[in-house]
Design an enzyme around this catalytic site. Structure first.
Site, short mmCIF file in Angstrom:
data_model
loop_
_atom_site.label_atom_id
_atom_site.label_comp_id
_atom_site.label_asym_id
_atom_site.label_seq_id
_atom_site.Cartn_x
_atom_site.Cartn_y
_atom_site.Cartn_z
N ASN A 9 52.53 56.09 52.05
CA ASN A 9 52.73 54.66 52.30
C ASN A 9 52.62 54.43 53.81
O ASN A 9 53.54 54.76 54.55
CB ASN A 9 54.11 54.24 51.77
CG ASN A 9 54.40 52.77 52.06
OD1 ASN A 9 53.50 52.01 52.43
ND2 ASN A 9 55.65 52.37 51.93
N LYS A 11 52.69 51.72 55.42
CA LYS A 11 53.45 50.57 55.92
C LYS A 11 52.54 49.74 56.84
O LYS A 11 51.33 49.71 56.61
CB LYS A 11 54.76 51.02 56.58
CG LYS A 11 55.54 51.96 55.64
CD LYS A 11 56.93 52.28 56.08
CE LYS A 11 57.56 53.19 55.03
NZ LYS A 11 58.97 53.49 55.31
N HIS A 95 59.93 47.95 47.52
CA HIS A 95 60.30 48.90 48.59
C HIS A 95 61.56 48.37 49.28
O HIS A 95 61.73 47.16 49.43
CB HIS A 95 59.15 49.05 49.59
CG HIS A 95 59.37 50.20 50.53
ND1 HIS A 95 60.22 50.10 51.60
CD2 HIS A 95 58.88 51.46 50.54
CE1 HIS A 95 60.24 51.27 52.24
NE2 HIS A 95 59.44 52.10 51.61
N GLU A 167 64.18 56.29 46.58
CA GLU A 167 64.19 56.40 48.05
C GLU A 167 65.55 55.97 48.60
O GLU A 167 65.81 54.77 48.75
CB GLU A 167 63.12 55.46 48.64
CG GLU A 167 61.72 55.79 48.24
CD GLU A 167 60.73 55.29 49.28
OE1 GLU A 167 59.91 56.11 49.72
OE2 GLU A 167 60.80 54.12 49.68
N SER A 213 61.82 60.65 54.48
CA SER A 213 61.62 61.76 55.42
C SER A 213 61.02 63.01 54.77
O SER A 213 61.35 64.14 55.13
CB SER A 213 62.92 62.10 56.15
OG SER A 213 63.34 60.98 56.92
O1 G3H Z 1 57.58 54.51 51.40
C1 G3H Z 1 57.93 55.50 52.05
C2 G3H Z 1 59.29 55.66 52.45
O2 G3H Z 1 59.86 54.50 52.95
C3 G3H Z 1 59.60 56.90 53.24
O3 G3H Z 1 59.27 56.75 54.59
P1 G3H Z 1 59.44 58.06 55.56
O4 G3H Z 1 58.70 59.16 54.87
O5 G3H Z 1 58.83 57.66 56.85
O6 G3H Z 1 60.90 58.34 55.63
#
Ligand code: G3H
Length: 252
Positions: A9, A11, A95, A167, A213
């Site tokens: 993802n 973002k 999300h 998550e 993470s």
């Molecule tokens: O969509 C993914 C999650 O929000 C995890 O993000 P991260 O891997 O940067 O902690």
């Protein structure tokens, strides 16, 4: 047998040229007959280009959000019909960043899940507790309410077409991962909710990802857990190398 999903993802990161370069770099390195489904969740702006770029390969392209209506006066929004028309296959729904910053509720998540399924898109439904909720021992209650709310009114066969991503909010982008055992335990709770609310077959069919993470260093442990069927990855999915390592871990 559930096929694990490694979904990156992005973002609100990357420009179009960076996004296209990433797909060019990884698309031919996803083994055909891969044991994992490899997905990139991109900002809407690049979806069209990425779907074209990934065509004929085993890399799938996903959106990060959508509206539940097919069209109308919803300035700035994207419809499920438009995503489907582009050739997008998956869409992330609910999300925690959208729940926290953009007013998503279990009710809007439920509407979006129904709309996605009615257009043949696979929803990746995100659930998870905040640190405060975890410290108050409310994790199981929170994820139970979110899962039930997201799937309210769906048939068993529709539920079987969904993906759930657990998550914990406190683990997102913080470098703090839930231990594999804790993550597995909560994914197990989600599976039990699916079993009690729908059926054991449904619970057995739904892929449940862990997110928060995840990185190449911890993916193997997570994938080794019985109730974890892949990962939804933010930061560690931004570089092609790191994304490929995550996919490779699923193929070992
Ligand atoms: O969509 C993914 C999650 O929000 C995890 O993000 P991260 O891997 O940067 O902690």
């Amino acid at each position: 047998m559930r096929k694990p999903i490694i979904a990156g993802n992005w973002k609100m990161n990357k420009t179009k040229s960076e996004a296209v370069s990433f797909v060019q770099e990884v698309k031919n390195s996803i083994p055909s007959a891969s044991k994992v489904e490899a997905i990139v969740c991109s900002p809407d702006l690049f979806l069209d280009a990425l779907v074209q770029e990934a065509q004929g390969t085993d890399l799938k392209i996903a959106a990060q959000n959508m509206h539940f209506e097919d069209n109308g006066a919803f300035t700035g929004e994207t419809s499920p019909a438009a995503l489907k028309d582009l050739g997008v296959e998956y869409v992330v729904i609910g999300h925690s960043e959208r729940r926290d910053m953009f007013g998503e509720t279990d009710e809007s998540v439920n509407k979006k899940v129904k709309a996605a399924l009615s257009h043949g898109l696979t929803p990746i439904i995100c659930v998870g507790e905040t640190l405060e909720e975890r410290e108050a021992n409310k994790t199981n209650d929170v994820v139970t309410t979110q899962v039930k709310g997201a799937l309210e009114g769906l048939s068993e066969s529709d539920v079987q077409k969904t993906v759930v991503a657990y998550e914990p909010v406190w683990a997102i982008g913080t470098g703090k991962t839930a231990s594999s055992e804790d993550a597995n335990e909560t994914c197990g709770v989600i599976r039990e909710v699916l079993s009690n609310t729908f059926s054991a077959d449904t619970a057995d069919a739904v892929q449940i990802q862990y997110g928060g993470s995840v990185k190449p260093a911890n993916i193997e442990d997570l994938l080794g857990q019985q109730d974890i069927d892949g990962a939804l990855v933010g930061g560690a999915s931004l570089e092609a190398d790191s994304f490929l390592k995550l996919v490779e871990a699923g193929n070992e």
